[in-house]
Scaffold this motif. Structure first.
Motif, PDB file in Angstrom:
ATOM      1  N   ASN A  49       0.828  -1.203   0.000  1.00  0.00           N
ATOM      2  CA  ASN A  49       0.000   0.000   0.000  1.00  0.00           C
ATOM      3  C   ASN A  49       0.863   1.253   0.000  1.00  0.00           C
ATOM      4  O   ASN A  49       0.594   2.197  -0.742  1.00  0.00           O
ATOM      5  CB  ASN A  49      -0.938   0.001   1.213  1.00  0.00           C
ATOM      6  CG  ASN A  49      -2.280  -0.655   0.937  1.00  0.00           C
ATOM      7  OD1 ASN A  49      -3.261   0.014   0.656  1.00  0.00           O
ATOM      8  ND2 ASN A  49      -2.313  -1.978   1.011  1.00  0.00           N
ATOM      9  N   LEU A  50       1.893   1.255   0.826  1.00  0.00           N
ATOM     10  CA  LEU A  50       2.778   2.419   0.876  1.00  0.00           C
ATOM     11  C   LEU A  50       3.576   2.545  -0.418  1.00  0.00           C
ATOM     12  O   LEU A  50       3.820   3.660  -0.902  1.00  0.00           O
ATOM     13  CB  LEU A  50       3.721   2.312   2.074  1.00  0.00           C
ATOM     14  CG  LEU A  50       3.037   2.339   3.440  1.00  0.00           C
ATOM     15  CD1 LEU A  50       4.067   2.199   4.559  1.00  0.00           C
ATOM     16  CD2 LEU A  50       2.218   3.609   3.642  1.00  0.00           C
ATOM     17  N   GLU A  51       3.942   1.405  -0.998  1.00  0.00           N
ATOM     18  CA  GLU A  51       4.659   1.420  -2.272  1.00  0.00           C
ATOM     19  C   GLU A  51       3.794   2.021  -3.372  1.00  0.00           C
ATOM     20  O   GLU A  51       4.246   2.844  -4.177  1.00  0.00           O
ATOM     21  CB  GLU A  51       5.070  -0.009  -2.624  1.00  0.00           C
ATOM     22  CG  GLU A  51       5.942  -0.127  -3.856  1.00  0.00           C
ATOM     23  CD  GLU A  51       6.311  -1.563  -4.149  1.00  0.00           C
ATOM     24  OE1 GLU A  51       7.006  -1.780  -5.164  1.00  0.00           O
ATOM     25  OE2 GLU A  51       5.906  -2.462  -3.392  1.00  0.00           O
ATOM     26  N   TRP A 107       0.912  -0.445 -13.016  1.00  0.00           N
ATOM     27  CA  TRP A 107       1.450  -1.793 -13.159  1.00  0.00           C
ATOM     28  C   TRP A 107       2.960  -1.809 -13.019  1.00  0.00           C
ATOM     29  O   TRP A 107       3.543  -2.773 -12.530  1.00  0.00           O
ATOM     30  CB  TRP A 107       0.999  -2.405 -14.492  1.00  0.00           C
ATOM     31  CG  TRP A 107      -0.473  -2.594 -14.509  1.00  0.00           C
ATOM     32  CD1 TRP A 107      -1.390  -1.897 -15.240  1.00  0.00           C
ATOM     33  CD2 TRP A 107      -1.234  -3.498 -13.693  1.00  0.00           C
ATOM     34  NE1 TRP A 107      -2.666  -2.311 -14.940  1.00  0.00           N
ATOM     35  CE2 TRP A 107      -2.602  -3.294 -14.009  1.00  0.00           C
ATOM     36  CE3 TRP A 107      -0.892  -4.458 -12.737  1.00  0.00           C
ATOM     37  CZ2 TRP A 107      -3.614  -4.020 -13.399  1.00  0.00           C
ATOM     38  CZ3 TRP A 107      -1.906  -5.185 -12.141  1.00  0.00           C
ATOM     39  CH2 TRP A 107      -3.243  -4.965 -12.468  1.00  0.00           C
ATOM     40  N   LYS A 108       3.617  -0.738 -13.435  1.00  0.00           N
ATOM     41  CA  LYS A 108       5.057  -0.650 -13.215  1.00  0.00           C
ATOM     42  C   LYS A 108       5.365  -0.639 -11.726  1.00  0.00           C
ATOM     43  O   LYS A 108       6.319  -1.254 -11.266  1.00  0.00           O
ATOM     44  CB  LYS A 108       5.622   0.610 -13.879  1.00  0.00           C
ATOM     45  CG  LYS A 108       5.722   0.525 -15.392  1.00  0.00           C
ATOM     46  CD  LYS A 108       6.383   1.776 -15.944  1.00  0.00           C
ATOM     47  CE  LYS A 108       6.499   1.713 -17.462  1.00  0.00           C
ATOM     48  NZ  LYS A 108       7.109   2.954 -18.000  1.00  0.00           N
ATOM     49  N   VAL A 109       4.541   0.092 -10.959  1.00  0.00           N
ATOM     50  CA  VAL A 109       4.745   0.143  -9.509  1.00  0.00           C
ATOM     51  C   VAL A 109       4.578  -1.242  -8.901  1.00  0.00           C
ATOM     52  O   VAL A 109       5.352  -1.667  -8.049  1.00  0.00           O
ATOM     53  CB  VAL A 109       3.742   1.132  -8.861  1.00  0.00           C
ATOM     54  CG1 VAL A 109       3.807   1.040  -7.343  1.00  0.00           C
ATOM     55  CG2 VAL A 109       4.044   2.556  -9.304  1.00  0.00           C
ATOM     56  N   LEU A 110       3.574  -1.959  -9.365  1.00  0.00           N
ATOM     57  CA  LEU A 110       3.278  -3.259  -8.770  1.00  0.00           C
ATOM     58  C   LEU A 110       4.368  -4.286  -9.044  1.00  0.00           C
ATOM     59  O   LEU A 110       4.632  -5.159  -8.220  1.00  0.00           O
ATOM     60  CB  LEU A 110       1.936  -3.773  -9.307  1.00  0.00           C
ATOM     61  CG  LEU A 110       0.687  -3.102  -8.731  1.00  0.00           C
ATOM     62  CD1 LEU A 110      -0.545  -3.536  -9.503  1.00  0.00           C
ATOM     63  CD2 LEU A 110       0.523  -3.424  -7.254  1.00  0.00           C
ATOM     64  N   GLU A 140      -3.573   4.762   6.025  1.00  0.00           N
ATOM     65  CA  GLU A 140      -3.922   5.796   5.054  1.00  0.00           C
ATOM     66  C   GLU A 140      -3.130   7.076   5.310  1.00  0.00           C
ATOM     67  O   GLU A 140      -2.703   7.753   4.373  1.00  0.00           O
ATOM     68  CB  GLU A 140      -5.416   6.101   5.057  1.00  0.00           C
ATOM     69  CG  GLU A 140      -5.762   7.013   3.885  1.00  0.00           C
ATOM     70  CD  GLU A 140      -7.230   7.342   3.769  1.00  0.00           C
ATOM     71  OE1 GLU A 140      -7.641   7.725   2.663  1.00  0.00           O
ATOM     72  OE2 GLU A 140      -7.956   7.224   4.756  1.00  0.00           O
ATOM     73  N   ILE A 141      -2.920   7.414   6.577  1.00  0.00           N
ATOM     74  CA  ILE A 141      -2.055   8.560   6.874  1.00  0.00           C
ATOM     75  C   ILE A 141      -0.659   8.303   6.315  1.00  0.00           C
ATOM     76  O   ILE A 141      -0.021   9.181   5.719  1.00  0.00           O
ATOM     77  CB  ILE A 141      -2.003   8.824   8.392  1.00  0.00           C
ATOM     78  CG1 ILE A 141      -3.362   9.349   8.878  1.00  0.00           C
ATOM     79  CG2 ILE A 141      -0.902   9.828   8.734  1.00  0.00           C
ATOM     80  CD1 ILE A 141      -3.480   9.490  10.379  1.00  0.00           C
ATOM     81  N   GLY A 142      -0.169   7.068   6.467  1.00  0.00           N
ATOM     82  CA  GLY A 142       1.132   6.712   5.911  1.00  0.00           C
ATOM     83  C   GLY A 142       1.168   6.839   4.399  1.00  0.00           C
ATOM     84  O   GLY A 142       2.170   7.286   3.824  1.00  0.00           O
ATOM     85  N   MET A 143       0.075   6.480   3.735  1.00  0.00           N
ATOM     86  CA  MET A 143       0.011   6.600   2.280  1.00  0.00           C
ATOM     87  C   MET A 143       0.108   8.064   1.851  1.00  0.00           C
ATOM     88  O   MET A 143       0.739   8.395   0.840  1.00  0.00           O
ATOM     89  CB  MET A 143      -1.275   5.964   1.765  1.00  0.00           C
ATOM     90  CG  MET A 143      -1.302   4.450   1.961  1.00  0.00           C
ATOM     91  SD  MET A 143      -2.907   3.686   1.585  1.00  0.00           S
ATOM     92  CE  MET A 143      -2.845   3.664  -0.212  1.00  0.00           C
TER      93      MET A 143
END
Length: 266
Positions: free
Chosen positions: A121-123, A133-136, A177-180
């Motif tokens: 999630n943070l990534e 998709w590149k991120v994943l 979510e705050i971390g995101m």
């Protein structure tokens, strides 16, 4: 952009320069918003200092949500001006551009990716122009991994890094979510009723988290839980009928006859 906030925003290259030379990060001046004849905001004036933790309280219908909608570009005011620092005119920017400029908003109900781990999630929320998709599927750099680890420590979820986000407790989802939002290094965080539905232990931890973020970030918290507000507040702004009714320390506003009459005395 997934969830309206996190992906496809390249803050590093696109963000306008933030001028905090007067130590004010947010100016709302003469803001009025009407919906079908109802004045949700009425000549609202609000100033938030850089690094400040400000609590906004007020009865239902006071204009708290509309105020945040104006700041984030979701609602355009009928009159008034909204500036982010000295030079960024929020009323000239779209919602994605405002997020890119450095304003993050956390809604009451957490928006996370339940079938991905806390780490993923943070990534996914990491600032950058990578496609989803590149991120994943891409390998992240050691610097990016360190950044995620740092945010995990900040939000108290290091031991949940490999846990699916959907299995986290309600409070942990809020922290995630705050971390995101933190992954995008926002200058200003808008946080809507962060402790609704939390256990006392989660509420205490949330207070510690928000206090720890101030200074590095400016944080505006909208909340109804007065005990929670008292535990974190330095300055409290009370809204009523779309305007500022009172402002000061918690003790000052709690003892203000106008506030007692319209809100705290209910």
């Amino acid at each position: 952009m997934i969830g309206g906030r996190f992906l496809g925003q390249n803050r590093r290259s696109a963000a306008p320069r933030l001028d905090l030379s007067h130590n004010i990060i947010l100016y709302l001046e003469g803001i009025s918003v009407s919906f079908d004849g109802f004045k949700a905001l009425n000549d609202l004036n609000l100033y938030i200092e850089a690094g400040e933790l400000r609590c906004i309280i007020g009865p239902n219908g006071a204009g708290k949500t509309t105020m945040m909608d104006v700041i984030t570009g979701k609602t355009r005011p009928d009159t008034g001006s909204a500036w982010f620092g000295q030079t960024v005119d929020l009323l000239s920017l779209s919602e994605p551009e405002i997020a890119t400029a450095g304003i993050g908003r956390k809604f009451q109900k957490p928006t996370i990716f339940p079938n991905h781990t806390t780490f993923e999630n943070l990534e996914l929320a990491m600032a950058g122009d990578k496609a989803v998709w590149k991120v994943l599927f891409a390998r992240i750099s050691s610097e990016q991994a360190d950044r995620i680890d740092s945010v995990l420590r900040t939000i108290g979820l290091s031991d949940k890094r490999n846990v699916l986000a959907g299995s986290l407790s309600h409070g942990q989802k809020q922290w995630l979510e705050i971390g995101m939002l933190l992954m995008q290094s926002p200058e200003l965080l808008l946080v809507d009723e962060p402790v609704a539905g939390m256990t006392p232990q989660e509420t205490e931890r949330t207070a510690e988290l928000l206090v720890s973020l101030s200074g590095t970030h400016s944080v505006v918290v909208v909340e109804h839980d007065m005990a929670f507000v008292r535990s974190i507040a330095r300055t409290v702004t009370v809204l009523h009928q779309g305007s500022v009714l009172a402002e000061g320390s918690m003790d000052q506003v709690q003892n203000d006859p106008k506030v007692i009459e319209v809100y705290l005395g209910d």
